[in-house]
Design a protein around this motif. Structure first.
Motif, mmCIF file in Angstrom:
data_model
loop_
_atom_site.group_PDB
_atom_site.id
_atom_site.type_symbol
_atom_site.label_atom_id
_atom_site.label_comp_id
_atom_site.label_asym_id
_atom_site.label_seq_id
_atom_site.Cartn_x
_atom_site.Cartn_y
_atom_site.Cartn_z
ATOM 1 N N UNK A 106 0.845 -1.194 0.000
ATOM 2 C CA UNK A 106 0.000 0.000 0.000
ATOM 3 C C UNK A 106 0.885 1.250 0.000
ATOM 4 N N UNK A 107 0.474 2.250 -0.754
ATOM 5 C CA UNK A 107 1.270 3.479 -0.894
ATOM 6 C C UNK A 107 1.280 4.278 0.411
ATOM 7 N N UNK A 108 2.382 4.990 0.617
ATOM 8 C CA UNK A 108 2.533 5.859 1.785
ATOM 9 C C UNK A 108 2.111 7.270 1.392
ATOM 10 N N UNK A 109 0.851 7.619 1.659
ATOM 11 C CA UNK A 109 0.324 8.930 1.279
ATOM 12 C C UNK A 109 0.611 10.004 2.319
ATOM 13 N N UNK A 110 1.037 9.613 3.501
ATOM 14 C CA UNK A 110 1.230 10.587 4.576
ATOM 15 C C UNK A 110 2.357 11.557 4.272
ATOM 16 N N UNK A 111 3.292 11.144 3.422
ATOM 17 C CA UNK A 111 4.444 12.000 3.127
ATOM 18 C C UNK A 111 4.050 13.298 2.431
ATOM 19 N N UNK A 112 2.864 13.319 1.802
ATOM 20 C CA UNK A 112 2.411 14.530 1.123
ATOM 21 C C UNK A 112 1.944 15.599 2.105
ATOM 22 N N UNK A 113 1.809 15.252 3.370
ATOM 23 C CA UNK A 113 1.294 16.219 4.342
ATOM 24 C C UNK A 113 2.240 16.453 5.515
ATOM 25 N N UNK A 114 3.449 15.839 5.499
ATOM 26 C CA UNK A 114 4.376 16.063 6.595
ATOM 27 C C UNK A 114 5.693 16.623 6.060
ATOM 28 N N UNK A 115 6.744 16.531 6.859
ATOM 29 C CA UNK A 115 8.020 17.150 6.493
ATOM 30 C C UNK A 115 8.679 16.504 5.276
ATOM 31 N N UNK A 116 8.194 15.372 4.850
ATOM 32 C CA UNK A 116 8.794 14.684 3.698
ATOM 33 C C UNK A 116 8.288 15.209 2.354
ATOM 34 N N UNK A 117 7.368 16.178 2.382
ATOM 35 C CA UNK A 117 6.782 16.703 1.142
ATOM 36 C C UNK A 117 7.855 17.199 0.185
ATOM 37 N N UNK A 118 8.841 17.920 0.693
ATOM 38 C CA UNK A 118 9.878 18.491 -0.174
ATOM 39 C C UNK A 118 10.667 17.405 -0.890
ATOM 40 N N UNK A 119 10.804 16.228 -0.266
ATOM 41 C CA UNK A 119 11.524 15.128 -0.905
ATOM 42 C C UNK A 119 10.701 14.519 -2.036
ATOM 43 N N UNK A 120 9.383 14.494 -1.870
ATOM 44 C CA UNK A 120 8.518 14.026 -2.953
ATOM 45 C C UNK A 120 8.647 14.965 -4.154
ATOM 46 N N UNK A 121 8.729 16.252 -3.870
ATOM 47 C CA UNK A 121 8.881 17.221 -4.972
ATOM 48 C C UNK A 121 10.217 17.019 -5.688
ATOM 49 N N UNK A 122 11.272 16.773 -4.912
ATOM 50 C CA UNK A 122 12.585 16.505 -5.522
ATOM 51 C C UNK A 122 12.561 15.236 -6.367
ATOM 52 N N UNK A 123 11.795 14.231 -5.928
ATOM 53 C CA UNK A 123 11.669 13.005 -6.717
ATOM 54 C C UNK A 123 10.961 13.290 -8.049
ATOM 55 N N UNK A 124 9.996 14.214 -8.030
ATOM 56 C CA UNK A 124 9.327 14.599 -9.278
ATOM 57 C C UNK A 124 10.336 15.216 -10.250
ATOM 58 N N UNK A 125 11.161 16.116 -9.717
ATOM 59 C CA UNK A 125 12.179 16.759 -10.566
ATOM 60 C C UNK A 125 13.166 15.721 -11.085
ATOM 61 N N UNK A 126 13.578 14.765 -10.243
ATOM 62 C CA UNK A 126 14.518 13.728 -10.664
ATOM 63 C C UNK A 126 13.906 12.837 -11.740
ATOM 64 N N UNK A 127 12.620 12.509 -11.605
ATOM 65 C CA UNK A 127 11.950 11.694 -12.622
ATOM 66 C C UNK A 127 11.885 12.445 -13.950
ATOM 67 N N UNK A 128 11.566 13.738 -13.899
ATOM 68 C CA UNK A 128 11.523 14.552 -15.111
ATOM 69 C C UNK A 128 12.898 14.616 -15.763
#
Length: 403
Positions: A106-128
């Motif tokens: 199951x996906x970890x959706x909590x990261x979009x609302x805590x301190x890990x949000x900025x890392x998710x954004x960096x992963x988007x940039x890395x994927x692009x």
């Protein structure tokens, strides 16, 4: 197979040792291998096994294709590396959506609302970044003739810029891991942070600088390898390079050096369309001869207009005990396309790298054939001796005066 071509293994012949591709392919291969080692270090600490495992496989595959392309010049390696980049982009995309989970979890959706949000954004940039890198590799394969600012292929420059974006991504990622997550339940291990900085300051700058250097030092018709030069001509709409039937006769050679102190030479000649190893054929070996006469003829495979022919002569040494067959290089000569178009060629070529103060030559005949097998009507035979210069000086001066 590509792996065999990597080591240039050929029957009854020892390859004249010289690197074939652009040195920057080797440099990037080493940098990519370094990235794979860093990924292996992360995996060794049990960090993000679902995604880092795929990253490691893709990085090893990319490094392998770079080494193969350095040795063989095979343009299809662009496609292989492009596929690796897209696989890494897919893996990064899953990391964005689900975090460090297996696809079946199951996906970890909590990261979009805590301190890990900025890392998710960096992963988007890395994927692009991976998507752009893969797209650039496919475009370079399809449009090898498109240059930028009078230097090399435009995609080399663009990919240098794309690679450079990895430096701020990894710097920011490393700093944030230290400043935001230290002391929290999401704190990262020290090796993972160290890997981010090593990539930011070592492997990525090397890859980016190598791409810029290759772009700066190449140009149209000079990619660093004859195979990629042929690929460039094939896709360039300004160059007409149709398939042609070419018949080559290797007649004789004179003045070959004695390669072995205790035995006479057993020379044979290898003919190849430059940059197309599949076209290679060789004469029989002549025993104990420094002026061998072969008189052998064969039609070339995979010849296109503007391709050059290379004639390399070797001394066969045979097999000694458990050592595989080997041959000594005695010299080579290149016959450029314009030297036998449209009238054919019948003459003597001076051998290069034939030995100090050695004036060795090889005599060859080249005929252009119609596709019904007959000789092209305006083909003539003429005897002459030439060196590496494709045009006599008088013709060169006449050509310059008319331009």
């Amino acid at each position: 197979s590509p792996l065999k071509m990597l080591f240039r293994s050929r029957t009854n012949m020892q390859w004249h040792l010289e690197h074939d591709g652009h040195r920057n392919l080797f440099i990037r291969g080493m940098a990519t291998l370094g990235n794979a080692i860093l990924t292996g270090c992360v995996l060794g600490h049990g960090i993000d096994i679902p995604h880092q495992s795929l990253f490691l496989i893709c990085q090893l595959a990319s490094a392998t294709t770079l080494f193969i392309q350095w040795r063989t010049g095979r343009p299809f390696m662009f496609v292989c590396r492009g596929c690796s980049s897209f696989l890494m982009a897919v893996s990064s995309g899953h990391l964005v959506v689900c975090g460090r989970r297996w696809p079946s979890d199951e996906c970890d959706d909590a990261a979009w609302t805590d301190t890990r949000l900025v890392f998710r954004i960096l992963h988007i940039v890395a994927a692009l970044r991976m998507v752009l890198n893969g797209t650039s590799l496919f475009l370079q394969y399809r449009y090898p003739h498109r240059m930028f600012a009078s230097h090399g292929n435009e995609q080399l420059f663009y990919r240098g810029c794309i690679q450079a974006t990895g430096m701020p991504i990894n710097i920011i990622r490393g700093i944030l891991k230290i400043s935001i997550l230290t002391g929290t339940e999401y704190e990262f291990l020290t090796p993972e942070v160290a890997v981010d900085f090593v990539r930011a300051f070592v492997t990525i700058p090397i890859s980016s600088a190598s791409l810029f250097n290759q772009w700066w030092n190449t140009k149209i018709g000079s990619t660093g390898h004859p195979t990629s030069d042929a690929h460039e001509r094939l896709y360039d709409p300004k160059i007409d390079c149709p398939n042609e039937r070419v018949q080559v006769s290797i007649v004789e050679a004179h003045g070959l050096r004695k390669a072995d102190l205790l035995s006479d030479s057993n020379p044979f000649c290898v003919c190849e369309v430059l940059g197309k190893p599949e076209s290679t054929w060789q004469t029989a070996r002549k025993q104990n001869a420094h002026d061998p006469v072969w008189n052998e003829m064969q039609e070339l495979v995979s010849y296109r207009k503007h391709d050059s022919l290379v004639f390399s002569i070797y001394d066969y040494d045979g097999r000694f005990c458990c050592i595989s067959e080997r041959s000594d290089f005695l010299g080579k000569a290149t016959l450029k396309s314009e030297q036998f178009h449209p009238a054919g060629f019948d003459g003597v070529l001076q051998l290069e790298h034939a030995g100090k103060n050695q004036q060795a030559t090889v005599k060859v005949r080249v005929k252009l054939l119609d596709f019904d097998g007959s000789t092209v009507p305006d083909t003539i035979q003429f005897g002459m001796e030439i060196d590496a210069d494709p045009l006599p000086k008088a013709e060169e001066d006449l050509a310059n005066s008319g331009s």
